[in-house]
Design a protein around this motif. Sequence first.
Motif, short mmCIF file in Angstrom:
data_model
loop_
_atom_site.label_atom_id
_atom_site.label_comp_id
_atom_site.label_asym_id
_atom_site.label_seq_id
_atom_site.Cartn_x
_atom_site.Cartn_y
_atom_site.Cartn_z
N TYR A 91 0.78 -1.24 0.00
CA TYR A 91 0.00 0.00 0.00
C TYR A 91 0.81 1.29 0.00
O TYR A 91 0.23 2.36 0.12
CB TYR A 91 -1.03 0.00 1.13
N LEU A 133 -4.72 -10.21 12.53
CA LEU A 133 -3.69 -9.42 11.84
C LEU A 133 -2.58 -10.30 11.30
O LEU A 133 -2.14 -10.14 10.16
CB LEU A 133 -3.11 -8.36 12.78
N TRP A 137 -4.67 -10.52 7.78
CA TRP A 137 -4.37 -9.18 7.26
C TRP A 137 -2.96 -9.09 6.67
O TRP A 137 -2.78 -8.61 5.54
CB TRP A 137 -4.54 -8.15 8.39
N MET A 167 12.41 -3.05 11.87
CA MET A 167 11.60 -2.23 12.77
C MET A 167 12.37 -1.91 14.06
O MET A 167 12.38 -0.78 14.53
CB MET A 167 10.28 -2.92 13.09
N PHE A 171 13.41 1.87 15.24
CA PHE A 171 12.97 2.44 16.52
C PHE A 171 14.17 2.79 17.41
O PHE A 171 14.17 3.81 18.11
CB PHE A 171 12.02 1.49 17.24
N ILE A 194 2.18 6.60 19.50
CA ILE A 194 1.20 6.78 18.42
C ILE A 194 -0.14 6.17 18.82
O ILE A 194 -0.21 5.13 19.46
CB ILE A 194 1.72 6.15 17.11
N LYS A 196 -4.22 5.78 17.05
CA LYS A 196 -5.28 6.09 16.10
C LYS A 196 -6.59 5.58 16.68
O LYS A 196 -6.61 4.58 17.41
CB LYS A 196 -5.00 5.44 14.74
N ILE A 201 -8.76 3.32 12.25
CA ILE A 201 -7.96 2.16 11.83
C ILE A 201 -8.78 1.26 10.90
O ILE A 201 -8.28 0.75 9.89
CB ILE A 201 -7.48 1.37 13.07
N LYS A 205 -6.85 0.98 7.26
CA LYS A 205 -6.04 -0.19 6.91
C LYS A 205 -6.83 -1.50 6.81
O LYS A 205 -6.25 -2.52 6.45
CB LYS A 205 -4.94 -0.39 7.96
N VAL A 237 -0.53 -0.18 22.44
CA VAL A 237 0.50 0.36 21.53
C VAL A 237 0.85 1.80 21.93
O VAL A 237 2.02 2.18 21.98
CB VAL A 237 0.02 0.30 20.06
N TRP B 47 1.26 -4.92 15.44
CA TRP B 47 0.40 -3.77 15.67
C TRP B 47 1.01 -2.48 15.13
O TRP B 47 0.29 -1.59 14.67
CB TRP B 47 0.04 -3.65 17.16
N HIS B 48 2.33 -2.39 15.12
CA HIS B 48 2.94 -1.21 14.48
C HIS B 48 2.81 -1.30 12.96
O HIS B 48 2.71 -0.26 12.30
CB HIS B 48 4.40 -1.04 14.88
N CYS B 49 2.84 -2.51 12.41
CA CYS B 49 2.56 -2.62 10.97
C CYS B 49 1.19 -2.01 10.68
O CYS B 49 1.01 -1.27 9.71
CB CYS B 49 2.58 -4.08 10.52
N LEU B 50 0.22 -2.30 11.54
CA LEU B 50 -1.13 -1.80 11.32
C LEU B 50 -1.25 -0.30 11.58
O LEU B 50 -1.83 0.44 10.80
CB LEU B 50 -2.13 -2.54 12.23
N VAL B 51 -0.70 0.14 12.69
CA VAL B 51 -0.95 1.51 13.15
C VAL B 51 0.06 2.51 12.58
O VAL B 51 -0.31 3.62 12.21
CB VAL B 51 -0.94 1.57 14.70
#
Lengths: 398, 53
Positions: A91, A133, A137, A167, A171, A194, A196, A201, A205, A237, B47-51
């Motif tokens: 995406y 997920l 997903w 990742m 970070f 972060i 949302k 969400i 996504k 998160v 969850w970071h992939c998503l958010v």
Amino acid sequence: MSKSKEELYQERLKRYTKAMKNEKPDRIPIRPFVAEFTALYAGYTCQEVTHDYEKAFLAVRKCAADFDWDAIVGNMVYVWTGLTQAINLTYYAVPGIDIPPDVGFQYREPPEEEAFMKSEEYDDLIKDPTGYLFNIWLPRVSRDIVPPKESATFRHNLALLKGGMAMMQYFDALGRQNQLLREETGTVSAISGILKAPLDILADKLRGYYGLARDLMERPDKVLAACEALMPHLLQVALSGADPEKNVPVAMWMHRTSVPFISPQHFQDIYWPTTKPILEELWNNGHQTLLYAEGNWDFHLSTFRELPAGSVVFHVDRSDIFEAHRVLGDKFCISGGIPNTLLSIGAPEEVRDYCKKVIDGVARDGGYVMDASAIVQNDARVENVKALTDFTREYGQY
Amino acid sequence: MEEMKRNPGVCIPWEEKVKELPPISGDKELARRVWEEVDFLGYLFIWHCLVSF
């Protein structure tokens, strides 16, 4: 004797946090959310700052040094496309690869019939969001990762391995970037963590905007249940990335869930009951949230008043900043409100005039942080960002 | 991924993992803590992939 960088940092931190507590500091803090503007200023392409985060970090630190801002985001070009490429996400359009090198990265929403989550999958998401997920997903949004019942491939294994390691690397590097901002220029890292909203969400996504709009009409109970299932995870998160010192806020990026994207009833019945408790819980844990209200949220200002005083900073994009201040100003700090179009096509004098209008109308009693309306990209003119900065530093004294 | 109750912050709960292990003769709390800390990295990844990304 000149101040040390640490003294400067402490002075700026005090100024920034005082304003965010809706109090009156020594002067208005300046905290522009500069994204691809940093590339323009430092002489990089969008591809360079998007794909090579060390260049993005250097560009941010150069802006922090030259503009002398109080606070800045360590990397507002937040999507490191080296990471998204490692997972082979479908995406993103990557500058210099999928789009021209001087265009900011783009999110490409699939057509409704190819949404990453199907309308009949609400129960799967509700029952086990994390499992959904990983199992459903992720294989859909990655070109390399395969679903559980298919044989793992070399690329599948590598995508998970490289994605996870990338990742962590990114970070870790962001943490170092924040420390360098503090040490080199005494600049405060503006946000931490972060968030949302659950409904955002779903729109961003999972179901896509069109799919969600249809679901709100056809299966609102499922949408509500999905939002409720997402709530504790989004809180988790947010808490995991929140500032341990509890100085700077978690940023909540608000996209598509204001009127008229959704109806007033859906906002009241679904969005707010599944967002407000997260904001309250963050506040109970000592964390402010910066409501980055992209677009126009005028219709909802009175709803935000329900939140505890000081618990949020309301950032104005296309909302009426004077109305936002009238409705919310006694409880919350306001930030932003300087139109990006003005920074892009206006003249420095017009920028100064607009900043004066906002400062006079909103900031006289404190509780205001100077910023553009939306994130500042590479269409902004350097002289206009400089005008915003210089004028605020001079006129924004208390 | 097996079907199981997964709380926020958890991919594979310690209660499930411990069923696969022989009786723990050493420090059970150490074993649990390290499992959960590393498991949390997997949780943050997805969850970071998503958010975030």
